[in-house]
Design a protein around this motif. Structure first.
Motif, PDB file in Angstrom:
ATOM      1  N   GLU A   1      51.016  58.889  83.475  1.00 22.16           N
ATOM      2  CA  GLU A   1      50.161  60.046  83.258  1.00 22.16           C
ATOM      3  C   GLU A   1      50.401  60.623  81.863  1.00 22.16           C
ATOM      4  O   GLU A   1      51.456  60.425  81.256  1.00 22.16           O
ATOM      5  CB  GLU A   1      50.442  61.115  84.314  1.00 22.16           C
ATOM      6  N   ARG A   2      49.406  61.348  81.395  1.00 24.99           N
ATOM      7  CA  ARG A   2      49.551  62.015  80.109  1.00 24.99           C
ATOM      8  C   ARG A   2      50.636  63.080  80.230  1.00 24.99           C
ATOM      9  O   ARG A   2      50.686  63.819  81.217  1.00 24.99           O
ATOM     10  CB  ARG A   2      48.233  62.651  79.695  1.00 24.99           C
ATOM     11  N   GLU A   3      51.501  63.156  79.216  1.00 23.81           N
ATOM     12  CA  GLU A   3      52.586  64.117  79.267  1.00 23.81           C
ATOM     13  C   GLU A   3      52.619  64.975  78.006  1.00 23.81           C
ATOM     14  O   GLU A   3      52.223  64.547  76.918  1.00 23.81           O
ATOM     15  CB  GLU A   3      53.932  63.401  79.438  1.00 23.81           C
ATOM     16  N   PHE A   4      53.121  66.160  78.183  1.00 24.94           N
ATOM     17  CA  PHE A   4      53.276  67.112  77.080  1.00 24.94           C
ATOM     18  C   PHE A   4      54.394  66.653  76.155  1.00 24.94           C
ATOM     19  O   PHE A   4      55.449  66.218  76.611  1.00 24.94           O
ATOM     20  CB  PHE A   4      53.586  68.491  77.656  1.00 24.94           C
ATOM     21  N   VAL A   5      54.157  66.795  74.857  1.00 19.26           N
ATOM     22  CA  VAL A   5      55.182  66.438  73.870  1.00 19.26           C
ATOM     23  C   VAL A   5      55.686  67.683  73.151  1.00 19.26           C
ATOM     24  O   VAL A   5      56.885  67.951  73.120  1.00 19.26           O
ATOM     25  CB  VAL A   5      54.633  65.424  72.836  1.00 19.26           C
ATOM     26  N   VAL A   6      54.759  68.444  72.575  1.00 23.12           N
ATOM     27  CA  VAL A   6      55.162  69.601  71.790  1.00 23.12           C
ATOM     28  C   VAL A   6      53.948  70.493  71.552  1.00 23.12           C
ATOM     29  O   VAL A   6      52.804  70.014  71.555  1.00 23.12           O
ATOM     30  CB  VAL A   6      55.760  69.158  70.437  1.00 23.12           C
ATOM     31  N   SER A   7      54.201  71.786  71.364  1.00 18.31           N
ATOM     32  CA  SER A   7      53.136  72.708  70.993  1.00 18.31           C
ATOM     33  C   SER A   7      53.631  73.649  69.900  1.00 18.31           C
ATOM     34  O   SER A   7      54.841  73.831  69.719  1.00 18.31           O
ATOM     35  CB  SER A   7      52.654  73.508  72.200  1.00 18.31           C
TER      36      SER A   7
ATOM     37  N   TRP B   1      50.595  68.409  71.030  1.00 14.96           N
ATOM     38  CA  TRP B   1      50.532  66.957  71.086  1.00 14.96           C
ATOM     39  C   TRP B   1      50.943  66.506  72.483  1.00 14.96           C
ATOM     40  O   TRP B   1      51.916  67.007  73.057  1.00 14.96           O
ATOM     41  CB  TRP B   1      51.468  66.318  70.058  1.00 14.96           C
ATOM     42  N   PHE B   2      50.196  65.568  72.999  1.00 14.41           N
ATOM     43  CA  PHE B   2      50.483  64.943  74.280  1.00 14.41           C
ATOM     44  C   PHE B   2      50.514  63.439  74.043  1.00 14.41           C
ATOM     45  O   PHE B   2      50.067  62.943  73.019  1.00 14.41           O
ATOM     46  CB  PHE B   2      49.396  65.278  75.306  1.00 14.41           C
ATOM     47  N   ARG B   3      51.040  62.721  75.026  1.00 15.19           N
ATOM     48  CA  ARG B   3      51.017  61.266  74.918  1.00 15.19           C
ATOM     49  C   ARG B   3      50.843  60.635  76.279  1.00 15.19           C
ATOM     50  O   ARG B   3      51.164  61.234  77.302  1.00 15.19           O
ATOM     51  CB  ARG B   3      52.300  60.746  74.258  1.00 15.19           C
TER      52      ARG B   3
ATOM     53  N   ARG C   1      56.262  79.945  66.884  1.00 13.85           N
ATOM     54  CA  ARG C   1      56.872  79.421  68.111  1.00 13.85           C
ATOM     55  C   ARG C   1      56.508  77.955  68.299  1.00 13.85           C
ATOM     56  O   ARG C   1      55.353  77.564  68.149  1.00 13.85           O
ATOM     57  CB  ARG C   1      56.408  80.211  69.326  1.00 13.85           C
ATOM     58  N   THR C   2      57.512  77.171  68.637  1.00 15.12           N
ATOM     59  CA  THR C   2      57.297  75.771  68.995  1.00 15.12           C
ATOM     60  C   THR C   2      58.016  75.481  70.304  1.00 15.12           C
ATOM     61  O   THR C   2      59.056  76.061  70.596  1.00 15.12           O
ATOM     62  CB  THR C   2      57.827  74.823  67.914  1.00 15.12           C
ATOM     63  N   ASP C   3      57.444  74.593  71.077  1.00 20.44           N
ATOM     64  CA  ASP C   3      58.048  74.175  72.339  1.00 20.44           C
ATOM     65  C   ASP C   3      58.044  72.654  72.388  1.00 20.44           C
ATOM     66  O   ASP C   3      56.982  72.049  72.202  1.00 20.44           O
ATOM     67  CB  ASP C   3      57.270  74.735  73.535  1.00 20.44           C
ATOM     68  N   TYR C   4      59.190  72.072  72.655  1.00 17.92           N
ATOM     69  CA  TYR C   4      59.336  70.627  72.654  1.00 17.92           C
ATOM     70  C   TYR C   4      59.724  70.127  74.043  1.00 17.92           C
ATOM     71  O   TYR C   4      60.536  70.737  74.733  1.00 17.92           O
ATOM     72  CB  TYR C   4      60.414  70.185  71.670  1.00 17.92           C
ATOM     73  N   ALA C   5      59.195  68.998  74.402  1.00 18.74           N
ATOM     74  CA  ALA C   5      59.676  68.314  75.593  1.00 18.74           C
ATOM     75  C   ALA C   5      61.097  67.827  75.309  1.00 18.74           C
ATOM     76  O   ALA C   5      61.418  67.446  74.175  1.00 18.74           O
ATOM     77  CB  ALA C   5      58.780  67.127  75.934  1.00 18.74           C
ATOM     78  N   ASP C   6      61.926  67.841  76.318  1.00 15.46           N
ATOM     79  CA  ASP C   6      63.326  67.448  76.138  1.00 15.46           C
ATOM     80  C   ASP C   6      63.457  66.049  75.536  1.00 15.46           C
ATOM     81  O   ASP C   6      64.369  65.785  74.748  1.00 15.46           O
ATOM     82  CB  ASP C   6      64.068  67.512  77.472  1.00 15.46           C
TER      83      ASP C   6
ATOM     84  N   VAL D   1      49.721  56.357  73.509  1.00 14.94           N
ATOM     85  CA  VAL D   1      48.610  56.942  72.759  1.00 14.94           C
ATOM     86  C   VAL D   1      48.913  58.428  72.643  1.00 14.94           C
ATOM     87  O   VAL D   1      49.183  59.096  73.654  1.00 14.94           O
ATOM     88  CB  VAL D   1      47.259  56.715  73.451  1.00 14.94           C
ATOM     89  N   TYR D   2      48.878  58.931  71.432  1.00 12.22           N
ATOM     90  CA  TYR D   2      49.186  60.335  71.172  1.00 12.22           C
ATOM     91  C   TYR D   2      47.884  61.106  70.951  1.00 12.22           C
ATOM     92  O   TYR D   2      47.033  60.696  70.158  1.00 12.22           O
ATOM     93  CB  TYR D   2      50.095  60.460  69.958  1.00 12.22           C
ATOM     94  N   TYR D   3      47.791  62.220  71.667  1.00 14.66           N
ATOM     95  CA  TYR D   3      46.595  63.049  71.624  1.00 14.66           C
ATOM     96  C   TYR D   3      46.919  64.428  71.069  1.00 14.66           C
ATOM     97  O   TYR D   3      47.934  65.029  71.422  1.00 14.66           O
ATOM     98  CB  TYR D   3      46.002  63.219  73.011  1.00 14.66           C
ATOM     99  N   CYS D   4      46.018  64.924  70.272  1.00 13.56           N
ATOM    100  CA  CYS D   4      46.095  66.293  69.770  1.00 13.56           C
ATOM    101  C   CYS D   4      45.213  67.161  70.659  1.00 13.56           C
ATOM    102  O   CYS D   4      44.162  66.720  71.134  1.00 13.56           O
ATOM    103  CB  CYS D   4      45.597  66.307  68.332  1.00 13.56           C
TER     104      CYS D   4
END
Length: 118
Positions: A44-50, A36-38, A57-62, A93-96
């Motif tokens: 700019e579009r930023e990374f949220v989580v994968s 997910w990005f937003r 495995r999951t990775d989260y933005a702080d 706006v949240y993007y998959c």
């Protein structure tokens, strides 16, 4: 061709919760890393989580750690983003997106608007 369709966005008060869904079609994304990005207005579009294809495995933005939770149901070809304790700055706006191996984020949804009000 694969398609990703987000849903679940909307207007919520600060401190509230929303659950976003990303439904994949056209191909099986069970072996893809999903993310997910937003993008907020003027930013700019930023990374949220994968999440890895297995979910192990999951990775989260702080900025969202401890508040957002990603999950996936490969049988339904769907990825979820549970967002709790929402803040005004989560408005975006949240993007998959989907990534196969290390090929980069190849597939994108059209986005769903999340607006957090005070």
């Amino acid at each position: 061709q694969g398609q990703l369709v987000e849903s679940g966005g909307g207007l919520v008060q600060a401190g509230g919760s929303l659950r976003l869904s990303c439904a994949a079609s056209g191909r099986t994304f069970s072996r893809y890393t999903m993310g997910w990005f937003r993008q907020a207005p003027g930013k700019e579009r930023e990374f949220v989580v994968s999440i890895s294809w297995s979910g192990a495995r999951t990775d989260y933005a702080d900025l969202v750690k401890g508040r957002f939770t990603i999950s996936r149901d490969n049988a339904k070809n769907t990825v979820y983003l549970q967002m709790n304790s929402l803040k005004l700055e989560d408005t975006a706006v949240y993007y998959c997106s989907a990534m196969e191996g290390a090929r980069g984020w190849q597939y994108w949804g059209q986005g769903t608007q999340v607006t957090v009000s005070s």
